[in-house]
Design an enzyme around this catalytic site. Structure first.
Site, mmCIF file in Angstrom:
data_model
loop_
_atom_site.group_PDB
_atom_site.id
_atom_site.type_symbol
_atom_site.label_atom_id
_atom_site.label_comp_id
_atom_site.label_asym_id
_atom_site.label_seq_id
_atom_site.Cartn_x
_atom_site.Cartn_y
_atom_site.Cartn_z
ATOM 1 N N LYS A 101 117.737 83.277 42.055
ATOM 2 C CA LYS A 101 117.487 81.863 42.359
ATOM 3 C C LYS A 101 117.684 81.648 43.842
ATOM 4 O O LYS A 101 118.489 82.328 44.478
ATOM 5 C CB LYS A 101 118.473 80.974 41.597
ATOM 6 C CG LYS A 101 118.016 79.538 41.499
ATOM 7 C CD LYS A 101 117.152 79.358 40.262
ATOM 8 C CE LYS A 101 116.689 77.940 40.056
ATOM 9 N NZ LYS A 101 116.054 77.783 38.742
ATOM 10 N N GLY A 213 114.418 61.884 33.558
ATOM 11 C CA GLY A 213 113.784 62.705 34.608
ATOM 12 C C GLY A 213 112.280 62.604 34.471
ATOM 13 O O GLY A 213 111.742 62.734 33.365
ATOM 14 N N GLY A 215 110.082 64.170 36.845
ATOM 15 C CA GLY A 215 109.477 65.125 37.773
ATOM 16 C C GLY A 215 108.484 65.971 36.981
ATOM 17 O O GLY A 215 107.951 65.533 35.959
ATOM 18 N N ASN A 216 108.281 67.189 37.438
ATOM 19 C CA ASN A 216 107.285 68.056 36.796
ATOM 20 C C ASN A 216 107.542 68.222 35.299
ATOM 21 O O ASN A 216 106.641 68.022 34.474
ATOM 22 C CB ASN A 216 107.269 69.407 37.515
ATOM 23 C CG ASN A 216 106.253 70.354 36.912
ATOM 24 O OD1 ASN A 216 105.101 69.985 36.709
ATOM 25 N ND2 ASN A 216 106.676 71.551 36.574
ATOM 26 N N ALA A 217 108.786 68.567 34.932
ATOM 27 C CA ALA A 217 109.088 68.832 33.519
ATOM 28 C C ALA A 217 109.062 67.534 32.698
ATOM 29 O O ALA A 217 108.414 67.459 31.648
ATOM 30 C CB ALA A 217 110.441 69.520 33.393
ATOM 31 N N GLY A 218 109.747 66.509 33.165
ATOM 32 C CA GLY A 218 109.873 65.271 32.397
ATOM 33 C C GLY A 218 108.549 64.555 32.204
ATOM 34 O O GLY A 218 108.215 64.134 31.084
ATOM 35 N N TYR A 219 107.788 64.427 33.276
ATOM 36 C CA TYR A 219 106.508 63.727 33.155
ATOM 37 C C TYR A 219 105.572 64.470 32.187
ATOM 38 O O TYR A 219 104.995 63.867 31.270
ATOM 39 C CB TYR A 219 105.822 63.561 34.532
ATOM 40 C CG TYR A 219 104.340 63.375 34.396
ATOM 41 C CD1 TYR A 219 103.827 62.248 33.747
ATOM 42 C CD2 TYR A 219 103.442 64.355 34.830
ATOM 43 C CE1 TYR A 219 102.463 62.086 33.547
ATOM 44 C CE2 TYR A 219 102.078 64.210 34.631
ATOM 45 C CZ TYR A 219 101.596 63.073 33.990
ATOM 46 O OH TYR A 219 100.254 62.935 33.780
HETATM 47 N N1 GLU Z 1 112.410 77.051 38.297
HETATM 48 C C1 GLU Z 1 111.922 77.377 36.997
HETATM 49 C C2 GLU Z 1 113.067 77.731 36.086
HETATM 50 O O1 GLU Z 1 114.193 77.388 36.328
HETATM 51 C C3 GLU Z 1 110.828 78.429 37.035
HETATM 52 C C4 GLU Z 1 111.237 79.748 37.577
HETATM 53 C C5 GLU Z 1 110.068 80.717 37.771
HETATM 54 O O2 GLU Z 1 108.960 80.380 37.429
HETATM 55 O O3 GLU Z 1 110.344 81.787 38.293
HETATM 56 O O4 GLU Z 1 112.879 78.305 35.051
#
Ligand code: GLU
Length: 425
Positions: A101, A213, A215-219
């Protein structure tokens, strides 16, 4: 009570899994320790300085994989915990990748577009020696997006002097991104949720949903669930939320947010008569980000940040199903309360793994330089998500443990097996 850090939460659930698997202290120590931590100070052309991180946690099952977060709370402890969770997540869905990460500790809302681009390029300038399609593949996370991946790809290819689109995923389609990547995190969670409600004999039309939320996931979650017939009764973003028990159309909310900056500002604009009724939702009320978690609904989807459901509010949750689209939205204490109260928690390492799964598809397509259709992506995503879910359900029934414990135990088992086969333990 002092709030535990996300890494302490990871250690707690790891030790729980280690007990079930009977792991030795030496093995547990390895699973607690990241392989490498890269930490630098980066600077924008306007002279602002920020801490930048990449934590490479475990690569026994394949190259490190995981997003980059731009957030004021993205410190080394948080990034380390998220890197560990990525290793678990990739093992849960059984894709051949490890866990990493990245982060930049900054406030994106206080930065202009040029500074965001500077930060993105500066991050790559420092991390270029450690990332690559066979080494470590970043992706978007909180407050990073396909455009930022585009800047990062450009900077990396400039440094390397060749085309290497597989160095980063979540790219715009024009730069080698995959069909379906944008909505993948939500879509993967929806596949699991649809399968789960079928197993318990429920239908989407009978179920109400609250999403924290937007954002990308919530919407995308709200939008896809709405298209399946679920009733979206509450949504929020970082400024607060709105609630309407008759149900709302997420597309209208999205448009209002785009126009007025936040969900509540869009509702206020409607109340002030600045937009016509058709361009926003029915007649919702304002609610806070705390209230949305405690609202009367069937399915609660925390899709923003970690640590929002804790010992302090878990008893007040009225939903019977929680789909964790954010990373780490529940603390272990909250998890115990939900178990006691018979609330089913579909854990983050499964529920939001659709994102990294389609990232894996993107990497595969980049490496083979041959691209799949949306249908091919969806078919493969569904297959991977449902196989993982079925493995986890079987295990949780057999061992009489929660879905989270089952997911962690299966994942840790897979990581440990790979480490053993490499002779690392
Ligand atoms: N940030 C996203 C996660 O936490 C995607 C990570 C990725 O695609 O490598 O799963």
């Amino acid at each position: 009570m002092l709030k535990k850090s996300p890494f302490e939460n990871y250690l707690e659930i790891l030790s729980d899994s280690a007990k079930i698997l009977n792991l030795s202290d030496a093995v547990i120590e390895k699973l607690k320790t990241p392989n490498k931590i890269h930490q630098y100070e980066i600077e924008t052309s306007t002279g602002k300085k920020f801490n930048a991180y990449r934590v490479q946690f475990n690569n026994a099952r394949g190259p490190y994989k995981g997003g980059i977060r731009f957030h004021p709370e993205a410190d080394i402890q948080e990034v380390k915990a998220l890197a560990a969770l990525m290793a678990i997540k990739c093992a849960v869905v059984n894709i051949p990748l490890g866990g990493g990460k990245g982060g930049v500790q900054c406030s994106p809302k206080e930065l202009n577009a040029e500074e965001m681009q500077d930060i993105s390029r500066a991050w790559v300038q420092k991390m270029a020696p450690f990332i690559g399609p066979r080494q470590d593949i970043p992706a978007p996370d909180v407050y990073t997006n396909p455009q930022i991946m585009g800047y990062m790809l450009d900077e990396y290819e400039k440094i390397k002097g060749k085309s290497l689109p597989g160095v980063i995923t979540g790219k715009p389609i024009e730069l080698g991104g995959s069909q379906g990547r944008g909505a993948a995190t939500a879509q993967g969670g929806v596949y699991i949720l649809l399968d789960y409600i079928k197993r318990i004999g429920k239908k989407p039309e009978d179920l109400t949903v609250a999403v924290q939320g937007f954002g990308n996931a919530g919407y995308h979650a709200a939008s896809i669930l709405h298209s399946h017939g679920f009733k979206i009764i509450a949504v929020s973003d970082s400024k607060g939320g709105i609630y309407d028990k008759k149900g709302m159309n997420p597309e209208n909310i999205f448009n209002g947010k785009k126009q007025f900056g936040s969900i509540q500002d869009a509702l206020q604009a409607k109340l002030d008569g600045k937009i016509c009724a058709e361009s926003t939702c029915c007649s919702p009320d304002f609610i806070s980000n705390e209230e949305i978690l405690e609202i009367e609904c069937d399915i609660l989807i925390p899709a923003a940040l970690d640590g929002v459901l804790t010992i302090d509010n878990a008893e007040k949750v009225k939903a019977s199903i929680i789909l964790e689209l954010a990373n780490g939205p529940l603390t272990p204490d909250a998890d115990n309360i939900f178990e006691k109260n018979n609330i089913t928690v579909i854990p983050d390492v499964l529920a939001n793994a659709g994102g990294v799964t389609v990232s894996y598809f993107e990497l595969v397509q980049n490496i083979q330089n041959f691209y799949w259709t949306e249908e091919e992506v969806q078919g493969r995503l569904k297959n991977i998500m449902l196989t993982a879910f079925s493995d986890i359900i079987d295990f949780s029934i057999e061992k009489k443990v929660t879905l989270r414990r089952a997911a962690f135990v299966l994942a840790v088992q897979r990581i440990v097996k790979a480490m053993e086969l490499r002779g690392q333990i």
